[in-house]
Write a protein that holds these residues in place. Sequence first.
Motif, PDB file in Angstrom:
ATOM      1  N   GLU A 231      11.503  -3.881   2.155  1.00 12.36           N
ATOM      2  CA  GLU A 231      10.627  -4.987   1.751  1.00 12.36           C
ATOM      3  C   GLU A 231       9.440  -5.140   2.697  1.00 12.36           C
ATOM      4  OE1 GLU A 231      10.837  -9.821   0.839  1.00 12.36           O
ATOM      5  OE2 GLU A 231      12.648  -8.711   1.419  1.00 12.36           O
ATOM      6  N   ILE A 232       9.689  -5.076   3.984  1.00 16.96           N
ATOM      7  CA  ILE A 232       8.615  -5.324   4.951  1.00 16.96           C
ATOM      8  C   ILE A 232       7.610  -4.182   4.987  1.00 16.96           C
ATOM      9  CG2 ILE A 232       9.640  -4.270   7.015  1.00 16.96           C
ATOM     10  CD1 ILE A 232       7.948  -7.715   6.864  1.00 16.96           C
ATOM     11  N   SER A 233       8.054  -2.974   4.609  1.00 19.18           N
ATOM     12  CA  SER A 233       7.175  -1.804   4.700  1.00 19.18           C
ATOM     13  C   SER A 233       6.679  -1.314   3.347  1.00 19.18           C
ATOM     14  CB  SER A 233       7.913  -0.652   5.392  1.00 19.18           C
ATOM     15  OG  SER A 233       9.001  -0.198   4.581  1.00 19.18           O
ATOM     16  N   ALA A 234       6.947  -2.068   2.288  1.00 19.82           N
ATOM     17  CA  ALA A 234       6.601  -1.614   0.941  1.00 19.82           C
ATOM     18  C   ALA A 234       5.125  -1.241   0.835  1.00 19.82           C
ATOM     19  CB  ALA A 234       6.928  -2.703  -0.071  1.00 19.82           C
ATOM     20  N   PRO A 235       4.808  -0.157   0.132  1.00 16.25           N
ATOM     21  CA  PRO A 235       3.397   0.200  -0.097  1.00 16.25           C
ATOM     22  C   PRO A 235       2.684  -0.937  -0.815  1.00 16.25           C
ATOM     23  CG  PRO A 235       4.863   1.992  -0.749  1.00 16.25           C
ATOM     24  CD  PRO A 235       5.731   0.804  -0.484  1.00 16.25           C
ATOM     25  N   GLN A 236       1.374  -1.004  -0.642  1.00 20.82           N
ATOM     26  CA  GLN A 236       0.597  -2.086  -1.229  1.00 20.82           C
ATOM     27  C   GLN A 236      -0.459  -1.540  -2.192  1.00 20.82           C
ATOM     28  OE1 GLN A 236       1.374  -5.335  -0.474  1.00 20.82           O
ATOM     29  NE2 GLN A 236       3.050  -4.493   0.737  1.00 20.82           N
ATOM     30  N   PRO A 237      -0.043  -0.920  -3.292  1.00 26.86           N
ATOM     31  CA  PRO A 237      -1.021  -0.372  -4.241  1.00 26.86           C
ATOM     32  C   PRO A 237      -1.606  -1.475  -5.121  1.00 26.86           C
ATOM     33  CG  PRO A 237       1.171  -0.043  -5.097  1.00 26.86           C
ATOM     34  CD  PRO A 237       1.341  -0.657  -3.722  1.00 26.86           C
ATOM     35  N   ALA A 238      -2.710  -1.158  -5.780  1.00 22.48           N
ATOM     36  CA  ALA A 238      -3.268  -2.085  -6.752  1.00 22.48           C
ATOM     37  C   ALA A 238      -2.275  -2.256  -7.901  1.00 22.48           C
ATOM     38  CB  ALA A 238      -4.597  -1.555  -7.275  1.00 22.48           C
ATOM     39  N   ALA A 239      -2.441  -3.294  -8.684  1.00 22.15           N
ATOM     40  CA  ALA A 239      -1.484  -3.600  -9.748  1.00 22.15           C
ATOM     41  C   ALA A 239      -1.304  -2.448 -10.730  1.00 22.15           C
ATOM     42  CB  ALA A 239      -1.926  -4.853 -10.495  1.00 22.15           C
ATOM     43  N   TYR A 240      -2.374  -1.699 -10.982  1.00 25.58           N
ATOM     44  CA  TYR A 240      -2.291  -0.597 -11.935  1.00 25.58           C
ATOM     45  C   TYR A 240      -3.056   0.598 -11.378  1.00 25.58           C
ATOM     46  CZ  TYR A 240      -2.460   2.017 -16.274  1.00 25.58           C
ATOM     47  OH  TYR A 240      -2.321   3.003 -17.213  1.00 25.58           O
ATOM     48  N   PRO A 241      -2.553   1.830 -11.466  1.00 25.52           N
ATOM     49  CA  PRO A 241      -1.356   2.210 -12.219  1.00 25.52           C
ATOM     50  C   PRO A 241      -0.070   2.245 -11.396  1.00 25.52           C
ATOM     51  CG  PRO A 241      -2.500   4.178 -11.552  1.00 25.52           C
ATOM     52  CD  PRO A 241      -3.324   3.021 -11.047  1.00 25.52           C
ATOM     53  N   TYR A 242      -0.180   2.079 -10.050  1.00 22.24           N
ATOM     54  CA  TYR A 242       1.012   2.260  -9.233  1.00 22.24           C
ATOM     55  C   TYR A 242       1.705   0.964  -8.842  1.00 22.24           C
ATOM     56  CZ  TYR A 242      -0.622   7.056  -8.774  1.00 22.24           C
ATOM     57  OH  TYR A 242      -1.037   8.342  -9.035  1.00 22.24           O
ATOM     58  N   GLY A 243       1.070  -0.164  -9.089  1.00 22.11           N
ATOM     59  CA  GLY A 243       1.674  -1.439  -8.744  1.00 22.11           C
ATOM     60  C   GLY A 243       2.595  -1.961  -9.827  1.00 22.11           C
ATOM     61  N   GLU A 244       2.792  -3.280  -9.841  1.00 22.10           N
ATOM     62  CA  GLU A 244       3.759  -3.891 -10.759  1.00 22.10           C
ATOM     63  C   GLU A 244       3.424  -3.624 -12.219  1.00 22.10           C
ATOM     64  OE1 GLU A 244       5.814  -8.243 -11.660  1.00 22.10           O
ATOM     65  OE2 GLU A 244       4.326  -8.017 -10.081  1.00 22.10           O
ATOM     66  N   SER A 245       2.149  -3.729 -12.594  1.00 18.94           N
ATOM     67  CA  SER A 245       1.764  -3.491 -13.992  1.00 18.94           C
ATOM     68  C   SER A 245       2.080  -2.069 -14.414  1.00 18.94           C
ATOM     69  CB  SER A 245       0.266  -3.769 -14.178  1.00 18.94           C
ATOM     70  OG  SER A 245      -0.019  -5.133 -13.955  1.00 18.94           O
ATOM     71  N   GLY A 246       1.769  -1.135 -13.535  1.00 19.74           N
ATOM     72  CA  GLY A 246       2.050   0.257 -13.855  1.00 19.74           C
ATOM     73  C   GLY A 246       3.531   0.540 -13.965  1.00 19.74           C
ATOM     74  N   ARG A 247       4.335  -0.056 -13.066  1.00 13.68           N
ATOM     75  CA  ARG A 247       5.789   0.143 -13.123  1.00 13.68           C
ATOM     76  C   ARG A 247       6.357  -0.398 -14.427  1.00 13.68           C
ATOM     77  NH1 ARG A 247       5.533  -1.455  -7.691  1.00 13.68           N
ATOM     78  NH2 ARG A 247       6.195  -3.560  -8.235  1.00 13.68           N
ATOM     79  N   ASN A 248       5.887  -1.567 -14.837  1.00  9.59           N
ATOM     80  CA  ASN A 248       6.374  -2.162 -16.085  1.00  9.59           C
ATOM     81  C   ASN A 248       6.051  -1.276 -17.277  1.00  9.59           C
ATOM     82  OD1 ASN A 248       7.343  -4.355 -14.699  1.00  9.59           O
ATOM     83  ND2 ASN A 248       5.547  -5.633 -15.075  1.00  9.59           N
ATOM     84  N   GLN A 249       4.856  -0.702 -17.269  1.00  8.78           N
ATOM     85  CA  GLN A 249       4.462   0.155 -18.382  1.00  8.78           C
ATOM     86  C   GLN A 249       5.259   1.448 -18.398  1.00  8.78           C
ATOM     87  OE1 GLN A 249       0.292   1.263 -18.553  1.00  8.78           O
ATOM     88  NE2 GLN A 249       0.359   1.246 -20.773  1.00  8.78           N
ATOM     89  N   ARG A 250       5.483   2.024 -17.210  1.00  8.23           N
ATOM     90  CA  ARG A 250       6.235   3.283 -17.141  1.00  8.23           C
ATOM     91  C   ARG A 250       7.673   3.101 -17.578  1.00  8.23           C
ATOM     92  NH1 ARG A 250       3.333   3.718 -12.330  1.00  8.23           N
ATOM     93  NH2 ARG A 250       5.132   3.212 -11.039  1.00  8.23           N
ATOM     94  N   HIS A 251       8.233   1.908 -17.327  1.00  7.69           N
ATOM     95  CA  HIS A 251       9.639   1.670 -17.656  1.00  7.69           C
ATOM     96  C   HIS A 251       9.832   1.130 -19.070  1.00  7.69           C
ATOM     97  CE1 HIS A 251      10.400   1.171 -13.061  1.00  7.69           C
ATOM     98  NE2 HIS A 251      10.286   2.435 -13.440  1.00  7.69           N
TER      99      HIS A 251
END
Length: 258
Positions: A231-251
Amino acid sequence: MGNGPNDHGLSRRHLGQALDDSLRRLGIEHIDLYQMHAWDALTPIEETLRFLDDAVSAGKIGYYGFSNYVGWHIAKAVEIAKARGYTRPVTLQPQYNLLVRDIELEIVDACLDAGMGLLPWSPLGGGWLTGKYKRDEMPAVATRLGENPNRGSESFAPRNAQERTWAIIAAVEEIAKARGVTMAQVALAWTAARPAVTSVILGARTPEQLADNLGAAELKLSEAEMGQLNEISAPQPAAYPYGESGRNQRHRKIGGGR
């Protein structure tokens, strides 16, 4: 390596000469794992893969892998090797540690899909994860960061200024003290436990450092400790395509539309 037109890159000619030279210098007839250091955009990947397949068939190498390849490099190489019946790559050697987790955005998944193992270099982040550096101190001249004052300042300052750096170091130190081990052992144990990682590349300079690093093999972090560090070291990508929005779409299930 040299200055000639055939003294670099992944062409059949250069790789053949380099491999034979390595075998001669080492005084052996077989190398267990032979890794390509970087992608060669000028040499067709088919030529490189054919050479590596031939080298395996000739008994000069047992397996091969890559280093510093990105996701599409890995996918392309693996699919061409599969299509042509060549021996497939088995390893990738990327930079990976609690401070540098960008490979999780794409490269780790590419390796998992290809059945390749990760051999991370710099698992201690150049000494940062051992507690070696302090917030208000520049590296000493004897350190790798301090050997070239100009380069040392450039590479040190950005990481030193990031609060994320010190939050990660504090978490590693907290776990190390609670478990009665060193910070280096905690950082190495975290890296070794990550998906697709088969081993880590140690950079110890002294027998004492090596002995300490090897102690990480006996350390198994708890689920809670891994979760804290993740949690403390999690990458900090933009929401899309590698952040939360991208993860939701990929899944999301295929066929769901945009």
